[in-house]
Write a protein that holds these residues in place. Structure first.
Motif, PDB file in Angstrom:
ATOM      1  N   LYS A  70       0.834  -1.216   0.000  1.00 42.45           N
ATOM      2  CA  LYS A  70       0.000   0.000   0.000  1.00 42.45           C
ATOM      3  C   LYS A  70       0.865   1.260   0.000  1.00 42.45           C
ATOM      4  CE  LYS A  70      -4.320  -1.578   1.946  1.00 42.45           C
ATOM      5  NZ  LYS A  70      -5.307  -1.363   3.007  1.00 42.45           N
ATOM      6  N   ARG A  71       1.953   1.237   0.782  1.00 41.11           N
ATOM      7  CA  ARG A  71       2.848   2.401   0.806  1.00 41.11           C
ATOM      8  C   ARG A  71       3.457   2.652  -0.559  1.00 41.11           C
ATOM      9  NH1 ARG A  71       5.156   0.432   5.636  1.00 41.11           N
ATOM     10  NH2 ARG A  71       7.009  -0.111   4.482  1.00 41.11           N
ATOM     11  N   TYR A  72       3.918   1.585  -1.217  1.00 41.23           N
ATOM     12  CA  TYR A  72       4.573   1.739  -2.513  1.00 41.23           C
ATOM     13  C   TYR A  72       3.621   2.070  -3.639  1.00 41.23           C
ATOM     14  CZ  TYR A  72       9.314   0.238  -1.398  1.00 41.23           C
ATOM     15  OH  TYR A  72      10.591   0.164  -0.927  1.00 41.23           O
ATOM     16  N   LYS A  73       2.463   1.417  -3.660  1.00 37.37           N
ATOM     17  CA  LYS A  73       1.593   1.498  -4.829  1.00 37.37           C
ATOM     18  C   LYS A  73       0.416   2.458  -4.706  1.00 37.37           C
ATOM     19  CE  LYS A  73       3.915  -1.638  -6.976  1.00 37.37           C
ATOM     20  NZ  LYS A  73       4.744  -1.322  -8.106  1.00 37.37           N
ATOM     21  N   HIS A  74      -0.024   2.756  -3.490  1.00 37.76           N
ATOM     22  CA  HIS A  74      -1.263   3.512  -3.359  1.00 37.76           C
ATOM     23  C   HIS A  74      -1.142   4.827  -2.595  1.00 37.76           C
ATOM     24  CE1 HIS A  74      -3.248   0.141  -5.203  1.00 37.76           C
ATOM     25  NE2 HIS A  74      -2.876  -0.673  -4.238  1.00 37.76           N
ATOM     26  N   THR A  75       0.050   5.177  -2.158  1.00 36.87           N
ATOM     27  CA  THR A  75       0.229   6.475  -1.499  1.00 36.87           C
ATOM     28  C   THR A  75       1.458   7.163  -2.077  1.00 36.87           C
ATOM     29  OG1 THR A  75       1.729   5.797   0.267  1.00 36.87           O
ATOM     30  CG2 THR A  75      -0.629   5.518   0.700  1.00 36.87           C
ATOM     31  N   LEU A  76       1.520   8.423  -1.884  1.00 34.07           N
ATOM     32  CA  LEU A  76       2.704   9.180  -2.290  1.00 34.07           C
ATOM     33  C   LEU A  76       3.589   9.464  -1.083  1.00 34.07           C
ATOM     34  CD1 LEU A  76       0.996  11.691  -4.747  1.00 34.07           C
ATOM     35  CD2 LEU A  76       2.270   9.623  -5.307  1.00 34.07           C
ATOM     36  N   GLU A  77       3.216   8.862   0.044  1.00 34.20           N
ATOM     37  CA  GLU A  77       3.927   9.094   1.294  1.00 34.20           C
ATOM     38  C   GLU A  77       5.345   8.525   1.236  1.00 34.20           C
ATOM     39  OE1 GLU A  77       3.661   7.645   5.939  1.00 34.20           O
ATOM     40  OE2 GLU A  77       2.096   7.083   4.544  1.00 34.20           O
ATOM     41  N   LYS A  78       6.301   9.383   1.533  1.00 34.98           N
ATOM     42  CA  LYS A  78       7.705   8.985   1.630  1.00 34.98           C
ATOM     43  C   LYS A  78       8.266   9.644   2.895  1.00 34.98           C
ATOM     44  CE  LYS A  78       8.561   8.297  -3.257  1.00 34.98           C
ATOM     45  NZ  LYS A  78       9.383   8.670  -4.402  1.00 34.98           N
ATOM     46  N   PRO A  79       8.039   9.001   4.031  1.00 30.28           N
ATOM     47  CA  PRO A  79       8.367   9.639   5.310  1.00 30.28           C
ATOM     48  C   PRO A  79       9.845   9.714   5.659  1.00 30.28           C
ATOM     49  CG  PRO A  79       7.519   7.442   5.679  1.00 30.28           C
ATOM     50  CD  PRO A  79       7.400   7.702   4.203  1.00 30.28           C
ATOM     51  N   PHE A  80      10.693   8.969   4.953  1.00 28.35           N
ATOM     52  CA  PHE A  80      12.114   8.944   5.295  1.00 28.35           C
ATOM     53  C   PHE A  80      12.875   9.905   4.389  1.00 28.35           C
ATOM     54  CE2 PHE A  80      10.156   4.938   6.430  1.00 28.35           C
ATOM     55  CZ  PHE A  80      10.425   4.906   7.788  1.00 28.35           C
ATOM     56  N   LYS A  81      13.306  11.028   4.968  1.00 27.84           N
ATOM     57  CA  LYS A  81      13.897  12.117   4.198  1.00 27.84           C
ATOM     58  C   LYS A  81      15.376  12.300   4.532  1.00 27.84           C
ATOM     59  CE  LYS A  81       9.416  14.499   4.231  1.00 27.84           C
ATOM     60  NZ  LYS A  81       8.855  13.561   3.328  1.00 27.84           N
TER      61      LYS A  81
END
Length: 148
Positions: A70-81
């Motif tokens: 879900k993180r990879y395919k369905h959200t644009l969330e990238k919390p590790f900066k």
């Protein structure tokens, strides 16, 4: 510090710190700390994928795999900066590998020569140069034209 309201919760938590693996797979003999981990593992042998994505047709053996999907395919969330540049990642491990591009750290070393790499994939690819095997053979894909 971990706090729980029940003795059973504390016991369950403490198993994570134990090296004891009393639950063994009867098929491949791999051992697990908890019965739930063994049950998840057994699904890999049966092909059962009980965790279904509610946004597409994919299904997974474990909740962790579903969450990662879900993180990879369905959200644009990238919390590790990255604190040095604009790089962002879905996974902490990818950020850690990226940071090595700034520090120059190369923790994965060849056992035959002086080559060192930032990640294990590149080291595995390099090790092929010492074996005389095609890189495609290592990944399990064989070219029907070349005999390498």
């Amino acid at each position: 510090m971990f706090t729980t309201f029940s003795l059973s919760g504390l016991k369950r938590h403490m198993k994570k710190h134990s090296h004891d693996k009393p639950h063994q797979c009867h098929i491949c003999l791999k051992a697990f700390r908890t019965l739930s981990l063994l049950h998840n593992h057994l699904n890999t042998h049966t092909g059962t994928k009980p965790h279904k994505c509610n946004e597409c047709d994919m299904a997974f053996v474990t909740v962790g795999e579903l969450s990662r999907h879900k993180r990879y395919k369905h959200t644009l969330e990238k919390p590790f900066k990255c604190s040095i540049c604009n790089y962002c990642s879905v996974e902490a491990s990818k950020l850690k590998r990226h940071i090595r591009s700034h520090t120059g750290e190369r923790p994965y070393s060849c056992t035959v020569c002086s080559y060192a790499s930032r990640d294990t994939y590149k080291l595995k690819r390099h090790m092929v140069t010492h074996s005389g095997t095609s890189p495609t053979v290592l990944r399990g894909h064989r070219c029907s034209i070349h005999s390498w």
